[in-house]
Motif scaffolding. Structure first.
Motif, mmCIF file in Angstrom:
data_model
loop_
_atom_site.group_PDB
_atom_site.id
_atom_site.type_symbol
_atom_site.label_atom_id
_atom_site.label_comp_id
_atom_site.label_asym_id
_atom_site.label_seq_id
_atom_site.Cartn_x
_atom_site.Cartn_y
_atom_site.Cartn_z
ATOM 1 N N ALA A 27 2.507 10.184 9.485
ATOM 2 C CA ALA A 27 2.323 8.818 9.987
ATOM 3 C C ALA A 27 1.044 8.190 9.440
ATOM 4 N N GLU A 28 -0.025 8.982 9.367
ATOM 5 C CA GLU A 28 -1.309 8.439 8.914
ATOM 6 C C GLU A 28 -1.236 8.001 7.457
ATOM 7 N N LEU A 29 -0.591 8.817 6.618
ATOM 8 C CA LEU A 29 -0.486 8.476 5.196
ATOM 9 C C LEU A 29 0.348 7.209 5.015
ATOM 10 N N LEU A 30 1.485 7.139 5.699
ATOM 11 C CA LEU A 30 2.331 5.942 5.599
ATOM 12 C C LEU A 30 1.610 4.711 6.137
ATOM 13 N N PHE A 31 0.823 4.914 7.206
ATOM 14 C CA PHE A 31 0.085 3.809 7.823
ATOM 15 C C PHE A 31 -0.926 3.215 6.850
ATOM 16 N N HIS A 32 -1.690 4.075 6.191
ATOM 17 C CA HIS A 32 -2.709 3.565 5.259
ATOM 18 C C HIS A 32 -2.070 2.949 4.022
ATOM 19 N N MET A 33 -0.903 3.469 3.621
ATOM 20 C CA MET A 33 -0.174 2.829 2.514
ATOM 21 C C MET A 33 0.221 1.405 2.901
ATOM 22 N N GLU A 34 0.720 1.240 4.114
ATOM 23 C CA GLU A 34 1.108 -0.089 4.578
ATOM 24 C C GLU A 34 -0.104 -1.010 4.701
ATOM 25 N N LYS A 35 -1.214 -0.446 5.141
ATOM 26 C CA LYS A 35 -2.433 -1.250 5.272
ATOM 27 C C LYS A 35 -2.891 -1.765 3.907
ATOM 28 N N LEU A 36 -2.852 -0.899 2.895
ATOM 29 C CA LEU A 36 -3.266 -1.320 1.545
ATOM 30 C C LEU A 36 -2.298 -2.373 0.993
ATOM 31 N N ARG A 37 -1.012 -2.169 1.221
ATOM 32 C CA ARG A 37 -0.031 -3.176 0.796
ATOM 33 C C ARG A 37 -0.327 -4.520 1.460
ATOM 34 N N GLY A 38 -0.584 -4.463 2.756
ATOM 35 C CA GLY A 38 -0.883 -5.693 3.482
ATOM 36 C C GLY A 38 -2.137 -6.376 2.985
ATOM 37 N N LEU A 39 -3.132 -5.579 2.625
ATOM 38 C CA LEU A 39 -4.389 -6.125 2.116
ATOM 39 C C LEU A 39 -4.173 -6.854 0.788
ATOM 40 N N MET A 40 -3.382 -6.236 -0.105
ATOM 41 C CA MET A 40 -3.104 -6.861 -1.398
ATOM 42 C C MET A 40 -2.318 -8.161 -1.213
ATOM 43 N N THR A 41 -1.394 -8.157 -0.272
ATOM 44 C CA THR A 41 -0.594 -9.368 -0.026
ATOM 45 C C THR A 41 -1.454 -10.467 0.594
ATOM 46 N N LYS A 42 -2.288 -10.073 1.542
ATOM 47 C CA LYS A 42 -3.130 -11.043 2.243
ATOM 48 C C LYS A 42 -4.120 -11.715 1.297
ATOM 49 N N TYR A 43 -4.729 -10.920 0.416
ATOM 50 C CA TYR A 43 -5.768 -11.456 -0.481
ATOM 51 C C TYR A 43 -5.248 -11.610 -1.906
ATOM 52 N N ASN A 44 -3.970 -11.952 -2.052
ATOM 53 C CA ASN A 44 -3.387 -12.157 -3.384
ATOM 54 C C ASN A 44 -4.123 -13.277 -4.124
ATOM 55 N N TYR A 45 -4.591 -14.261 -3.374
ATOM 56 C CA TYR A 45 -5.351 -15.377 -3.970
ATOM 57 C C TYR A 45 -6.603 -14.864 -4.671
ATOM 58 N N VAL A 46 -7.299 -13.911 -4.049
ATOM 59 C CA VAL A 46 -8.522 -13.336 -4.641
ATOM 60 C C VAL A 46 -8.188 -12.611 -5.938
ATOM 61 N N VAL A 47 -7.110 -11.821 -5.908
ATOM 62 C CA VAL A 47 -6.699 -11.057 -7.096
ATOM 63 C C VAL A 47 -6.307 -12.008 -8.216
ATOM 64 N N GLN A 48 -5.542 -13.042 -7.873
ATOM 65 C CA GLN A 48 -5.132 -14.020 -8.899
ATOM 66 C C GLN A 48 -6.339 -14.705 -9.521
ATOM 67 N N ARG A 49 -7.233 -15.176 -8.692
ATOM 68 C CA ARG A 49 -8.414 -15.909 -9.181
ATOM 69 C C ARG A 49 -9.229 -15.055 -10.145
ATOM 70 N N TYR A 50 -9.420 -13.787 -9.788
ATOM 71 C CA TYR A 50 -10.226 -12.894 -10.627
ATOM 72 C C TYR A 50 -9.550 -12.674 -11.974
ATOM 73 N N HIS A 51 -8.243 -12.376 -11.952
ATOM 74 C CA HIS A 51 -7.568 -11.992 -13.194
ATOM 75 C C HIS A 51 -7.234 -13.180 -14.082
ATOM 76 N N VAL A 52 -7.087 -14.371 -13.515
ATOM 77 C CA VAL A 52 -6.924 -15.564 -14.349
ATOM 78 C C VAL A 52 -8.184 -15.789 -15.176
ATOM 79 N N GLN A 53 -9.347 -15.630 -14.549
ATOM 80 C CA GLN A 53 -10.605 -15.755 -15.299
ATOM 81 C C GLN A 53 -10.729 -14.657 -16.344
ATOM 82 N N TYR A 54 -10.335 -13.448 -15.968
ATOM 83 C CA TYR A 54 -10.421 -12.296 -16.887
ATOM 84 C C TYR A 54 -9.560 -12.549 -18.126
#
Length: 1091
Positions: free
Chosen positions: A401-428
């Motif tokens: 359960a703990e491993l699956l939970f942290h996987m879901e948390k990381l997925r959620g983090l990437m989805t939530k802050y997709n704007y941050v990831v896009q902004r960084y890599h567009v500049q890159y």
């Protein structure tokens, strides 16, 4: 020429097509193996002979010579043709796919293509994927037991219908025969492709060994840790082989093991091939072909090599690798999962605190997800298929359960802050990648230079404003062009040989990753972290959940299991829609099962805490303070010695005193458990499973609602046999304690407890709750009718207007309960709080039913003309009127209590209702009057005409009796009551008589129904009653009319409580001096009685 081959396009299309064909073959295999899904024709007794004949003669079936064996097909040829067409077409898809695969593989060999996973990653990956997909299709096809029967039946029905066989049948039959032993045939077919396949596999030497490391080396290298090198925390995470870093280990092992099975000659000639192959064989025992279809790698390899001359050493290697895998692989993967749990938690905490790091460190997220997914998949396929062994604990993980939970948390983090990831890599891409690529393409030839220059111009045009304006990005064209370019530059004698220009490959591979971060991060998340395999192993999935739920430390992670079910919708394929439907049902079933279990555990803990708090609250109730009061009274006296062995009773609150905080009470444990369970609900507020929006907290509320309803009814302690029940005030106190404790849940989790309590209590005001269960409204209504009022009807309990309650009369037998403890003001107000206006309306309806029963009996007595003729008739009338009076008195008390409760809760509503009631005058239309009185009665106000009684009597009207007849019966009833009043003087219980309420309300209701003048008829009653009572005064025998004065007072009470009669009317027909003397006599006898 090489441009015209379209190798990249063909690889892409065939891989997509191959995935669909493979899923289709697997679905057919599962359908044929499941008795519930199997084609009905295959289980039809009449078809048994034909199927046996087809299987025996396949593929050379004589359709005309042996017509006797095929009679059943002849009779149902149209049904057979319709039922088997989809299967036949699916098998034809395999032939078509095989033809295209071999055509492409031959073209690639002719072009002498170069493969290196670190350079032309996409080209090499697509090439190896195609080989493995094709092999999996053929192996799965060979495992379909009914394939010959299905194809043979189709062709037989086709020939009988059309007069000739299907043109594709000979090839299809030949393919089935050739692939009886699939790997043997496949190794022969892949002989010419050995060079290309081996070259592609050997390029994994730099990737696979680096990924296949034990957890100790991961730990020492501080893998996935952002805190290990704080100075480089802001540096972008990049390398020469970006895509290889999150490439699935399972995929690589499938490539290596199946690839070297098909092209095994290099194992004897190339030491590097042998080492890579043995390393993959040591990592586990099973590989997934598709879904839950597995390959026992050691058994399959040994069965193949044992029959090949000169492969004895390889067979020995296989046995050695199997022993190594059995002894070590379980422990190694267990340690990896243990490491990943901590690493993912640390990574998530850092990125959650500083989401800006998601830009430069996005690669870390995908690596962590990919590594974790590999370990989940390994455990699932091995725990389901493992034979008995010495260390079964290595294949059980109660912390999944703990491993699956942290996987879901990381997925959620990437989805939530997709704007941050896009902004960084567009500049890159615009400010770094475009410039580096521009410098690198100087070496390119003219044709390649045009394509690469277009890449540079596209990337240079990117800006942050596009991200801020939320423009849609789509770099699929660039990635496809790069795949095409890899194919063009990987052939022999290419103008720009990619193997010589590795810098270009490195830059383009880096650009490809960065473009995916901008426009398809969600797809990459799905690729690296989807664990839809769990949907095909429901038994393993449920077992993992049960194991995790038993560990208190894992309860906070349990929500990961239902959320994982949201992945399953991504694994379907258009070529097999039937599988998607089945997966939807299975996913929803699993999701609901998990949520129900979590909600059940949470609600149990919550209600256990509530029960504990209720017990503590009960200790503070007034009835428990007698001992404390007694001790206080005798405090000045000498304290007696405590008896030996007697334990001194603790005072309420003693449980809160402790000398050491380490001492953990049961309540502490329950609160800890509740904290852990509620933490799991923080993962997400809702999620989607196959277009169904799932809200986890609703399951909890539903469970709490059900359990709380059961508990409330149980706390009433109603015993139908002994007629025992809890006092309304005690139940109300317990319910308030429960409600107060339930509200503490809001501090753990975002749930609307107020809504929950309102729903439950509102259901308790109805006869049945939402599940059809009994409620406290039904329980208390039954008890008051069956116990209290029944005894009151028999004069064992009497109504006391002064004390506003019912009291037990003195009898030889001990009463089963004290009436005042259930009928005084505080108890009835508590009852009104509990069951509310709706509940009291239900109680009132039941009371009215009993009243109408008595009225019905009175009418029958009138019809028999026995009332005047016999003295028993008069007594019968008065007895029934007394019962009606008792019921109405109880209802009046309940209504008064309801009014007080509502006035306390909503005075702003009660005030206008009272004004509206007072506004009604005798001249008002009767329909309006009754409507207003019904409103006022529902709020607890007494009305001149009781609307409930009017409705009850109105419903008594029958078709057989005319209106005039009913009116006569009503008038006669009042006459009979009036002339029977003197009989009360002989009744010792006449002091407690309640006929006055019955007479007033019954008369008002009856004449309202008949639309007659109430006041006129009550005046007539008063005259007749006065006359009969004055005759009673002429009786000189004192003993015969010893209760005469109390009967006089009854007449006074009838006038006093009636809104239609006045004292002037009474004095005009009954001397006031008699009333004054009656009051004095009754008071004097009351004093004597008490004295």
């Amino acid at each position: 020429m090489d441009y015209q081959q379209k190798l990249a396009e063909k690889l892409t299309i065939l891989n997509e097509r191959g995935s669909g064909v493979l899923i289709r073959m697997n679905y057919i295999k599962k359908t044929c193996a499941d008795p519930k899904l199997r084609l009905s024709l295959l289980t039809d007794k009449s078809m048994e002979t034909a199927i046996k004949y087809i299987n025996k003669k396949f593929p050379n079936i004589d359709f005309r010579g042996n017509i006797q064996n095929l009679n059943s097909i002849q009779r149902q040829k149209s049904e057979v043709l319709a039922a088997t067409t989809s299967y036949y077409d699916s098998f034809l898809d395999v032939i078509e796919f095989r033809d295209h695969v071999y055509e492409l593989l031959n073209t690639i060999d002719a072009c002498q293509c170069f493969f290196d996973i670190a350079i032309n990653f996409d080209f090499t990956k697509n090439y190896l994927d195609l080989i493995i997909t094709y092999t999996s299709v053929i192996i799965t096809l060979s495992r379909i037991d009914d394939k010959k029967a299905l194809v043979g039946m189709f062709n037989c029905a086709h020939e009988m219908t059309n007069g000739s066989s299907d043109p594709s049948y000979p090839r299809l039959g030949q393919m089935f025969v050739e692939y009886e032993h699939p790997l043997k045939k496949l190794t022969e077919e892949f002989g010419p492709h050995t060079k290309s396949v081996t070259a592609a596999l050997l390029s994994l030497r730099m990737v696979y060994p680096r990924r296949n490391l034990p957890a100790e080396q991961w730990r020492s290298a501080q893998l996935l840790s952002l805190l290990s090198a704080p100075a480089t925390m802001l540096d972008p995470a990049c390398c020469d082989t970006m895509a290889c870093e999150y490439l699935s280990m399972e995929v690589m092992e499938r490539w290596i093991i199946i690839g070297f099975l098909l092209c095994h000659s290099s194992l004897n000639t190339n030491q590097a091939s042998q080492e890579l192959w043995k390393m993959a064989l040591r990592s586990g025992l099973f590989l997934i072909l598709t879904r839950d279809e597995v390959l026992n790698i050691h058994k399959v390899s040994e069965d193949l090599f044992i029959n090949i001359k000169g492969y004895n050493k390889r067979v020995a290697d296989i046995k050695e690798c199997r022993e190594h895998a059995i002894l070590n692989s379980g422990a190694m993967h267990r340690e990896r999962r243990q490491f990943l749990r901590g690493a993912l938690k640390e990574l998530y905490k850092v990125l959650e605190d500083e989401p800006g790091l998601l830009g430069p460190k996005a690669l870390f997220v995908f690596m962590a997800l990919s590594f974790s997914r590999d370990e989940v998949l390994w455990l699932v396929r091995h725990s389901e298929n493992m034979p008995k062994m010495k260390t079964p604990e290595d294949y059980v993980d109660n912390q999944m359960a703990e491993l699956l939970f942290h996987m879901e948390k990381l997925r959620g983090l990437m989805t939530k802050y997709n704007y941050v990831v896009q902004r960084y890599h567009v500049q890159y891409l615009a400010q770094f990648d475009a410039m580096v690529l521009n410098d690198t393409i100087q070496v390119a030839e003219e044709e390649e230079s045009v394509l690469l220059t277009s890449f540079v111009s596209t990337l240079s045009a990117l800006s942050i404003k596009q991200v801020e304006n939320k423009e849609e990005f789509d770099f699929r064209a660039i990635r496809l062009d790069w795949l095409r370019l890899q194919a063009y530059t990987s052939v022999n004698k290419a103008p720009l040989p990619l193997r010589e220009y590795t810098d270009l490959a490195k830059v383009m591979n880096l650009i490809q990753f960065h473009t995916r971060m901008v426009d398809s991060a969600e797809d990459l998340l799905q690729e690296t972290s989807e664990v839809s395999i769990l949907g095909f192993y429901p038994r393993v999935f449920e077992k993992m959940f049960c194991q995790s739920s038993e560990d208190i430390n894992m309860k906070r992670y349990l929500m990961a299991f239902p959320i994982v079910c949201s992945h399953f919708s991504q694994c379907g394929h258009p070529l097999c829609p039937e599988e998607t439907e089945a997966m939807e049902k299975r996913s929803l079933r699993l999701c609901v099962t998990f949520l129900e279990q979590i909600a059940k555990q949470t609600s149990s803990v919550v209600l256990d805490i509530c029960a504990e708090q209720c017990n503590l609250n009960d200790q503070l109730q007034p009835r428990h303070c007698a001992e404390a009061i007694s001790a206080a009274r005798h405090r000045k006296q000498k304290k007696p010695l405590q008896k030996k062995g007697e334990v001194q009773k603790e005072k309420p609150g003693a449980e809160s005193m402790r000398k050491d905080r380490i001492v953990v009470t049961n309540v502490d444990k329950m609160h800890l458990m509740l904290t852990e369970l509620c933490s799991s609900y923080s993962l997400c507020s809702d999620f989607v499973v196959f277009d169904h929006i799932v809200v986890p907290t609703e399951f909890l509320i539903s469970h709490l609602e059900t359990r709380l309803s059961e508990i409330i009814v149980r706390m009433a302690n109603y015993n139908q046999t002994t007629q025992e029940i809890a006092r309304p005030s005690d139940l109300l106190a317990a319910l308030r304690a429960y409600t107060a404790s339930l509200h503490c849940l809001s501090s753990y989790i975002n749930v609307d407890i107020t809504r929950l309590v309102k729903n439950v209590l509102l259901q308790q005001t109805q006869p049945l709750d939402s599940r059809g269960g009994q409620t406290i409204t039904t329980v208390f209504t039954t008890w008051y009718l069956e116990s209290l009022l029944r005894q009151a009807s028999n004069s064992l309990i009497v109504h006391c207007p002064t004390m506003h309650c019912f009291l037990n009369t003195a009898t030889d037998n001990e009463p089963s309960f004290r009436a005042e403890e259930f009928s005084d003001i505080s108890e009835l107000q508590s009852l009104a709080e509990l069951i509310g206006p709706y509940g009291l309306k239900f109680l009132s309806e039941n009371l009215m039913w009993h009243i109408t029963s008595q009225v019905s009996e009175l009418k029958k007595l009138q019809a028999s003309h026995l009332l005047i003729c016999t003295s028993t008739g008069g007594e019968n009338v008065l007895k029934r009127m007394t019962i009606i009076g008792v019921i109405l008195s109880f209802r009046s008390m309940a209504q008064d209590s309801l009014k007080e409760v509502l006035n306390k809760h909503c005075p702003y509503l009660i005030g206008p209702i009272e004004c509206l009631r007072d506004f009604i005058s005798p001249e008002t239309d009767i329909k309006v009057t009754l409507s207003v009185f019904e409103l006022a009665s529902a709020a607890g106000f007494s009305c001149d005409i009781d609307p409930a009684l009017v409705a009850a009597i109105s419903n008594m009207q029958t078709d057989n009796t005319s209106v005039d007849e009913e009116y006569k019966l009503s008038c006669l009833l009042l006459v009979y009551v009036a002339v029977s009043l003197p009989t009360l003087a002989l009744d010792p219980n006449s002091f407690y008589s309640r006929e006055h309420g019955a007479i007033n309300q019954l008369a008002a209701a009856m004449f309202t129904v008949q639309n007659k003048n109430i006041e006129q008829h009550l005046k007539e009653f008063l005259l007749l009653a006065s006359s009969t009572l004055l005759q009673l005064g002429q009786n000189v025998e004192r003993m015969e009319s010893k209760n005469r004065e109390s009967v006089y007072l009854l007449l006074h009470l009838i006038v006093e409580e009636s809104p239609f009669l006045s004292q002037d009317m009474l004095e005009s027909c009954f001397p006031y001096v008699l009333l004054r003397n009656a009051y004095r006599e009754v008071y004097r006898s009351f004093i004597v009685t008490l004295g």
